[in-house]
Each structure stands twice: as C-alpha cells, then as structure tokens.
Design a protein around this motif. Structure first.
Motif: not given
Length: 127
Positions: A32-37, A43-49, A92-103
């Motif tokens: 899974y690729s992971m991200g923080w927003f 304001k709109e949700r923005e990517s952090v890392a 801000a409120v910081y959110y964690c997110a995940a997306r499956q990437t099949y390696y």
C-alpha cells in the motif's frame, strides 16, 4: 475492512515538533502506498507527504520540504510523519490515507488517488 487510525496530534508552539502516527489494520499485504494530507478550516484538503509501499520512494509538498519526514514500518503496518520547525500555517487536521499498489513503487500525491482514510488528528501551532 481497512481501518486507519491517526495519533500524535496536539498543540505546539511555533518552531516545535510533533510526530504523527497512522496505524493500519485490515490490510491484506504491505503493498500500500501511504499518504498524509491536511485540511485547514475553509481550505481544501492538500497533500503533505506520501511514501511508496517499500519506503524507497517519497513525495513532499513544497511547503513542508526540509521540515517534515515520512517513514513507514511494514512489520507493524504503521506510517509516521515527523513534523519539525512547525509554523502557524501548519495548523490543520492531518489525515492518513492508503491505496493498494500491488507492489508498484508509485507514490500518489492527490487525495483523489486514495481509497482509505483515517478520521484525522488535529495539529495546532501557536505563534
């Protein structure tokens, strides 16, 4: 069922540091690729890392480069975001997110590319 739970937010003075954590459960593998927003009021949700499934690739928004560091521990299904030299505009409120990437080592920077989200943790930086 995938569940993401963030922790580590709080109130800190400008120039201070925080370490956010995101504990993931229900993932069938570590690919899974992971991200923080983050999202500030009005304001709109923005990517952090973001970080690839292996941890070898990462992405940072220009506004946080050199101050924030993303890392992951696939053994415990945890992703961290180290926040240093915090500024009031980081509030801000910081959110964690995940997306499956099949390696695939692809790193995703858009919130539209993620399937799973946590509930968020509040970060407040006082001046």
């Amino acid at each position: 069922q995938v569940q993401l739970v963030e922790s580590g937010g709080g109130l800190v003075q400008a120039g201070g540091s925080l370490r956010l954590s995101c504990a993931a459960s229900g993932l069938t593998s570590s690919s899974y690729s992971m991200g923080w927003f983050r999202q500030a009021p009005g304001k709109e949700r923005e990517s952090v890392a973001a970080i690839s499934w292996s941890g070898s690739m990462s992405y940072y928004a220009d506004s946080v480069k050199g101050r924030f560091t993303i890392s992951r521990d696939n053994a415990t299904n945890t992703v961290h975001l180290q926040l240093n030299s915090l500024k009031p505009e980081d509030t801000a409120v910081y959110y964690c997110a995940a997306r499956q990437t099949y390696y695939s080592e692809t790193v995703y920077s858009s919130h539209r590319q993620y399937n799973y989200w946590g509930q968020g943790t509040q970060v407040t930086v006082s001046s």
